[in-house]
Motif scaffolding. Sequence first.
Motif, mmCIF file in Angstrom:
data_model
loop_
_atom_site.group_PDB
_atom_site.id
_atom_site.type_symbol
_atom_site.label_atom_id
_atom_site.label_comp_id
_atom_site.label_asym_id
_atom_site.label_seq_id
_atom_site.Cartn_x
_atom_site.Cartn_y
_atom_site.Cartn_z
ATOM 1 N N ARG A 93 30.858 50.847 20.522
ATOM 2 C CA ARG A 93 29.065 51.031 20.828
ATOM 3 C C ARG A 93 29.452 49.725 22.517
ATOM 4 N N ALA A 94 30.011 49.078 22.434
ATOM 5 C CA ALA A 94 30.439 48.180 23.882
ATOM 6 C C ALA A 94 31.437 49.216 24.935
ATOM 7 N N TYR A 95 32.258 49.774 24.252
ATOM 8 C CA TYR A 95 33.195 50.908 25.087
ATOM 9 C C TYR A 95 32.267 52.040 25.461
ATOM 10 N N LYS A 96 31.148 52.573 24.929
ATOM 11 C CA LYS A 96 30.918 53.768 25.207
ATOM 12 C C LYS A 96 29.919 53.022 26.326
ATOM 13 N N GLN A 97 29.015 51.774 25.964
ATOM 14 C CA GLN A 97 27.977 51.196 27.261
ATOM 15 C C GLN A 97 29.508 51.132 28.683
ATOM 16 N N HIS A 98 29.979 50.827 28.545
ATOM 17 C CA HIS A 98 30.660 50.852 29.727
ATOM 18 C C HIS A 98 31.542 52.336 29.881
ATOM 19 N N HIS A 99 31.512 53.118 29.422
ATOM 20 C CA HIS A 99 32.150 54.464 29.920
ATOM 21 C C HIS A 99 30.513 54.512 31.193
ATOM 22 N N THR A 100 29.566 54.103 30.375
ATOM 23 C CA THR A 100 27.931 54.943 30.726
ATOM 24 C C THR A 100 28.092 54.223 32.596
ATOM 25 N N PHE A 101 28.248 52.462 32.120
ATOM 26 C CA PHE A 101 28.584 51.997 33.032
ATOM 27 C C PHE A 101 29.109 52.297 34.329
ATOM 28 N N LEU A 102 30.634 52.975 34.269
ATOM 29 C CA LEU A 102 31.462 53.255 35.073
ATOM 30 C C LEU A 102 31.005 55.008 35.359
ATOM 31 N N SER A 103 30.418 55.872 34.404
ATOM 32 C CA SER A 103 30.070 56.835 35.102
ATOM 33 C C SER A 103 29.177 56.868 36.174
ATOM 34 N N THR A 104 28.698 56.050 35.984
ATOM 35 C CA THR A 104 27.249 55.468 37.023
ATOM 36 C C THR A 104 27.199 55.523 38.603
ATOM 37 N N ASP A 141 40.312 45.106 37.038
ATOM 38 C CA ASP A 141 41.185 44.314 37.053
ATOM 39 C C ASP A 141 41.316 44.500 35.949
ATOM 40 N N SER A 142 41.819 43.254 34.748
ATOM 41 C CA SER A 142 41.452 43.510 33.535
ATOM 42 C C SER A 142 40.464 42.058 33.825
ATOM 43 N N THR A 143 39.012 43.144 32.879
ATOM 44 C CA THR A 143 38.413 43.149 32.376
ATOM 45 C C THR A 143 37.999 43.963 31.506
ATOM 46 N N GLN A 144 36.423 43.730 31.129
ATOM 47 C CA GLN A 144 35.901 44.619 29.505
ATOM 48 C C GLN A 144 35.868 46.123 30.295
ATOM 49 N N PRO A 145 35.137 46.568 31.222
ATOM 50 C CA PRO A 145 34.267 47.642 30.936
ATOM 51 C C PRO A 145 35.745 47.717 31.740
ATOM 52 N N VAL A 146 37.283 48.032 32.822
ATOM 53 C CA VAL A 146 38.150 48.916 32.461
ATOM 54 C C VAL A 146 38.916 48.729 31.545
ATOM 55 N N TYR A 147 39.295 48.129 30.590
ATOM 56 C CA TYR A 147 39.807 48.159 29.001
ATOM 57 C C TYR A 147 38.884 49.608 28.712
ATOM 58 N N GLY A 148 37.545 48.893 28.795
ATOM 59 C CA GLY A 148 36.499 50.696 27.907
ATOM 60 C C GLY A 148 36.812 51.632 28.586
ATOM 61 N N PHE A 156 43.117 52.810 39.077
ATOM 62 C CA PHE A 156 43.905 52.721 38.581
ATOM 63 C C PHE A 156 44.002 50.644 38.231
ATOM 64 N N ASN A 157 44.700 49.868 37.026
ATOM 65 C CA ASN A 157 43.854 48.721 37.661
ATOM 66 C C ASN A 157 45.766 47.668 37.259
ATOM 67 N N ALA A 161 35.947 47.478 43.748
ATOM 68 C CA ALA A 161 36.647 46.797 43.414
ATOM 69 C C ALA A 161 36.294 46.240 41.848
ATOM 70 N N LEU A 162 36.518 46.407 40.742
ATOM 71 C CA LEU A 162 35.654 45.969 39.626
ATOM 72 C C LEU A 162 36.991 44.465 39.532
ATOM 73 N N THR A 163 36.068 43.944 38.670
ATOM 74 C CA THR A 163 36.736 42.169 38.722
ATOM 75 C C THR A 163 36.195 41.700 37.827
ATOM 76 N N GLY A 164 35.980 40.945 36.899
ATOM 77 C CA GLY A 164 35.944 39.637 36.315
ATOM 78 C C GLY A 164 35.516 38.752 36.682
#
Length: 553
Positions: A363-374, A387-394, A408-409, A442-445
């Motif tokens: 579910r968290a990765y699906k939420q990250h996908h929605t965040f990125l798509s937004t 960066d190496s951060t959770q939405p990027v892993y998703g 890219f990351n 730039a998406l970072t934690g």
Amino acid sequence: MSNIAPLTKGQQLIALLEAYGVDTVFGIPGVHTLELYRGLAASKIKHITPRHEQGAGFMADGYARITAKPGVCFVITGPGLTNIATAMGQALGDSIPMLVISTVNCAGTESQGCLHAMPEQASVIKPLTVASFQLNTHDHVTHTIAQVFAALSDTNGTPLGPVHLQIPLDVIGQLATEEVAKVAKRPNPADNQHSAKVLGQIHDAASIINQHSQIVILAGGGAVNVNQQLQKLANTLNAPVVTTINGRGLMAGHPLSVPASPSLNATRSLLAHADCVIALGTQMGQTDYDMDVNGKFPALKNLIRIDINPSAVNMPRQLGIHCNLLQALTYLTPLLDHKGLSASLGEARARTTRQGAFTELSRAYKQHHTFLSTITSALPETIIVGDSTQPVYGGNCYFEAPAPKTWFNSATGFGTLGYAVPAAIGAALGRRLQYNHHPVVALTGDGGLQFCLAELATAKALELPIIFIVWNNLGYGEIESSMLAEGITPIGVSPKPPKLDALAKAYNIGFAKLSSFTALTKLLKQKANITSPLLLEVNEALILPQIEPQTPF
């Protein structure tokens, strides 16, 4: 009698860099690189001053990905080179062309306690390069630089990655004994003649492909400059195209696109049922193909692999073709005949894989996908540098970037922290050269940000349109989750982040804090035409519960 003052070897090197098309260099001047800067001021090359040499390397990385030109860095002897080594490791892992030019203390001074003394400097850094050179007293600068740029070219059959050139301090200031020779025009890869061996292998590949119908294409970062040729190949074969992390954005929006990790079960099932697999410009490394290190990646039938890296094509149980992808696809595709296949069959296989891959995400990765798509919906022309951060892993598990080179990351390959901020600076500079002023994200934690805080000052000094999104989970959230999953009491994973509003004020950049997920689209659209940096804080604990996953189909 000529009134033209003779050039030093350092000045001649600058002239040659300019002749080879270098327009930007990244570096921090030091007493050991003064002779490089003597020539730089008189050139058209723009100098970018980061706040740390690691930042210089990551900037060069981002610049190279966007421009398809080598990122060039100047660093001092010793600590300058060790500081940039981490960035070189990331570039090596992702096959990014980078030229690192350093000085080195004079031979025979090893035991004299000289400034920046570093034992066996070239030997220390060589494992992080695809080629290493030294300009010696009797070497012609023109010849040495020609060798350097041959090693940086994707048309010479050599793997891409960092190249190191070091120059002894007693050589860099010497007067050059030869004139700067005319630089040969870089060949167009499509115009190069194929060797008889490669031509034969391409014909063999066509023969294998023409005997099969359940074909799948794997497209990696080496294919980002041949999207048009890739689409033509996929359409000819009605073949789904699985993109790796660095290949995301290839085939964007196409019915044959599968923007899902080869580590997911659905993608592996697609590959397991294929009767022929074509791998283009992908290392097939663990961080893409076996993220969970479970060893369950399927054996691939009739694997055809095309790559400029000799080690990638010299593997057992495959037909390896050592060739530039543009050359190979230009020659291969006309040899293929799959007119009898229904396009709907390939599209159905791709659609089933996309749906299955997304369904198996947490579910968290699906939420990250929605965040990125937004983000990409609000800013359709943006590049997301992660960066190496959770939405990027998703996103690395499942996400379709809008175009090649827009995702890219550093959560792949070498896997560094502190990448996103400086790499985004390099990407924005590359875009500026292309007269493209759309913002870069730039998406970072909050943990990764603290590796490179000072580069926010570089972004502000250059007034770059970058939105720095900080996914704030008050520490190293992904590592804490991993510890808990393994039954380990979390220790050392909660480094307290700075107050981001105060940080933005200190660097004189804009700041916004996202208080509701629904406000994200409005905020980003308001910032679509920014002309200077913005720091945006996203508090994970507040925002994640507000994100309702949206399916991408």
